[in-house]
Design an enzyme around this catalytic site. Structure first.
Site, PDB file in Angstrom:
ATOM      1  CD  GLU A   1       7.559  17.297  25.452  1.00  0.00           C
ATOM      2  OE1 GLU A   1       7.892  16.218  24.976  1.00  0.00           O
ATOM      3  OE2 GLU A   1       6.517  17.447  26.111  1.00  0.00           O
TER       4      GLU A   1
ATOM      5  CG  ASP B   1       5.204  16.872  29.952  1.00  0.00           C
ATOM      6  OD1 ASP B   1       6.193  16.406  29.380  1.00  0.00           O
ATOM      7  OD2 ASP B   1       4.117  16.265  30.054  1.00  0.00           O
TER       8      ASP B   1
HETATM    9  C1  GLC Z   1       6.340  14.502  27.440  1.00  0.00           C
HETATM   10  C2  GLC Z   1       7.435  13.818  28.209  1.00  0.00           C
HETATM   11  C3  GLC Z   1       7.267  12.331  28.074  1.00  0.00           C
HETATM   12  C4  GLC Z   1       5.925  11.970  28.661  1.00  0.00           C
HETATM   13  C5  GLC Z   1       4.801  12.783  28.022  1.00  0.00           C
HETATM   14  C6  GLC Z   1       3.538  12.679  28.804  1.00  0.00           C
HETATM   15  O1  GLC Z   1       6.408  14.223  26.091  1.00  0.00           O
HETATM   16  O2  GLC Z   1       8.693  14.261  27.780  1.00  0.00           O
HETATM   17  O3  GLC Z   1       8.295  11.628  28.691  1.00  0.00           O
HETATM   18  O4  GLC Z   1       5.693  10.600  28.468  1.00  0.00           O
HETATM   19  O5  GLC Z   1       5.096  14.144  27.957  1.00  0.00           O
HETATM   20  O6  GLC Z   1       3.623  13.421  29.980  1.00  0.00           O
END
Ligand code: GLC
Ligand code: CA
Length: 565
Positions: free
Chosen positions: A290, A230
């Site tokens: 991500e 993440d």
């Molecule tokens: C990433 C996740 C999102 C979350 C953020 C903070 O972007 O996909 O859903 O709110 O991280 O952890």
């Protein structure tokens, strides 16, 4: 039993117990491809997939009960959004214990059963590792906050303010307001790129690094096949806390626009990714990122200069093509296809309006959903599906501020309505709450669940679900789709997106009519080494037809055919 006999027996047992996985996806194939290069991934938002105890919130037993569905669909690995203990401020992305399961979702024993059931169905488990921050209720932060000399003080990013009532610098939280919150007890500010309840971990502290790396090992030992990492961009901040340049205007949350050059995408991120990768490699595990990138060079960096960082950085630039534009898609695919790493295609996730709404024109949405499925599931690379996409699930956005669950939707209403709309319960059948739960679900299903659900669509050969199943079945058996090269065809065509996937003299041609008018396209494959060829239909929408090398397509029609010589 002799010691030797025993060790042969236990070796055999080990082979047998790993059999269903290795049968479906061998670790490395003749091309040197790894299991994750042939796998189809599927993101599950655990609150919303299946509710086994009817409390309105999905859970791990629910997921376990749907493994056979996922297997039949053609899924090889599920990425489960965070299911760890959490106060649920950001619905699990605020983790208060990295090595346990939130009681709302079940227990570690339920987790083990899920892994075992996955194995029986040839489905691997990928967890979501929230590396940038923990919850403010994590014991690490509770201790960190307790005093300036606490053992965990330096596990988070604490700084003095600039002056009374003034945060250390102008960095803003992506969820609104300053990224710094004052703790009056110790009179220092802590840094949080996300919600106030999500303090950033201090990755410059080697003890933090070790704790986090050890967590991955802990889960690998428990049967996890990899992680989706993440928010990796945000792992490091400039230690000098230089202000970010301010840009004109304000964002949806009312904060000044800034150029986030001092608290995002710092080079140190790559050092950490290399370390996480070295640990992953010991378990044949995959790291998915991500990775929000603005150009192909940034994406390339995430693979690592020696294939030593993320195997699967998601190509979100592909999702920025929000209209059905063959020229724009061609450009994007050509870039990532030539980047050197293995492409990773995504069209929806829990932070983005569903593809059904983004690409739909309001009249032909189902046809467009079938087309989009046939599209990204036949490209060279690994697709990551989002639950419900295979049904043509649509966003069900809140209509009133008081119904909003996602905190950014409450802060930013009405400009920013939050992400509830794309996180509604999976639509299993036409019963109340789409068969997700007998209790009131945490988010409401849209009225369209009556027509768009697993039970209904399973009976309809032309449903979105049937298209996904056919394409996924083909993808698992056809060598050109598994291992073949990608080559764009008819590159001047503004309406029909066509390409050839070829492997060892065999090829599959994909033609997708991205326009609202019927189209006839002709192909000449001579220069691709397939002279005087014909086409045999493999998967096509009802109105598609083929004659020689001419393909006729109805609006948003799909044709996938084998090249015959
Ligand atoms: C990433 C996740 C999102 C979350 C953020 C903070 O972007 O996909 O859903 O709110 O991280 O952890
Ligand atoms: Ca439940």
């Amino acid at each position: 039993m002799s010691k030797r006999c025993y060790s042969i027996l236990s070796a055999l047992l080990a082979i047998v117990s790993s059999f269903p996985l290795s049968a479906q996806s061998k670790s490395v194939d003749a091309e040197g491809h790894k299991w994750w290069q042939h796998a189809v991934f599927y993101e599950i938002y655990p609150r919303s997939f299946a509710d086994s105890n009817n409390d309105g919130i999905g859970d791990l037993k629910g997921i376990t009960s749907k493994m056979a569905y996922l297997h039949d669909l053609g899924v090889d690995a599920i990425w489960i959004s965070p299911c760890f203990p959490s106060p649920q401020v950001d619905f699990g992305y605020d983790v208060s214990d990295y090595e346990n399961i939130d009681p709302m979702y079940g227990t570690l024993a339920d987790f083990d059963s899920m892994v075992a059931e996955g194995r029986k169905n040839g489905i691997r488990i990928i967890l979501d590792f929230v590396v940038n921050h923990s919850s403010d209720r994590h014991q690490w932060f509770v201790d960190s906050k307790s005093s300036r000399t606490a053992a965990h003080r330096d596990w988070f990013v604490w700084r003095d303010g600039k002056g009374p009532g003034q945060p250390p610098n102008n960095w803003t939280s992506t969820f609104g307001g300053s990224a710094w919150t004052l703790d009056p007890a110790t009179n220092q500010y802590y840094y949080h790129y996300f919600y106030v309840e999500q303090p950033d971990l201090n990755w410059r502290n080697p003890v933090v690094e070790k704790a986090m790396l050890d967590t991955t090992t802990w889960w690998y030992k428990r049967g996890v096949s990899g992680f989706r990492l993440d928010a990796v961009d945000t792992l490091f901040e400039d230690p000098k806390l230089t202000d970010n340049p301010v840009l004109p205007g304000k964002n949806k949350l009312g904060d000044p626009n800034t150029e986030e050059i001092h608290n995002k995408k710092l080079p140190e991120v790559h050092d950490v990714l290399k370390k996480l990768r070295a640990v992953a490699d010991q378990s044949d595990a995959v790291l998915i990122g991500e990775t929000w990138t603005s150009n192909i060079d940034e994406l390339k960096e995430y693979y690592g200069s020696h294939d030593n960082e993320l195997q699967m950085p998601m190509d979100f630039m592909f999702t920025t093509v929000d209209k059905l534009s063959p020229p724009e898609f061609r450009r994007q695919i050509a870039q990532v296809d030539a980047a050197g790493g293995w492409p990773v295609f995504v069209i929806s996730n829990h932070d983005k309006v569903r593809s059904y709404n983004r690409y739909g024109d309001g009249k032909n949405n189902d046809a467009i959903a079938r087309l989009m499925g046939a599209f990204y599931l036949t490209l060279r690379g690994t697709p990551i599906m989002y639950y419900g996409e295979e049904l043509g699930m649509e966003n069900n956005d809140p209509k009133r501020k008081e119904d909003v669950k996602d905190p950014i939707g409450r802060t930013g209403w009405p400009k920013e309505i939050g992400r509830d709309g794309e996180r509604t319960p999976m639509q299993w059948n036409s019963d109340a709450n789409a068969g997700f739960s007998t209790a009131k679900p945490w988010l409401p299903v849209p009225p369209s669940y009556k027509t768009h659900n697993v039970a209904k669509e399973s009976d309809d050969p032309n449903s979105v679900l049937s298209m996904y199943k056919k394409v996924l079945a083909l993808r698992h058996t056809n060598e050109a789709l598994i291992d073949g090269n990608y080559a764009a065809l008819n590159e001047d065509d503004p309406n029909v997106m066509s390409y050839l996937r070829s492997y060892k003299g065999k090829a599959v041609l994909v033609a997708l009519n991205m326009s609202s008018a019927s189209k006839k396209v002709s192909f000449n494959l001579a220069e691709k080494g397939f002279g005087s060829a014909g086409l045999k239909s493999l998967v096509a929408t009802p109105g598609a037809s083929v004659k020689g090398m001419d393909v006729s397509l109805e609006p948003y029609g799909v044709f996938i055919g084998e090249v015959v010589r």
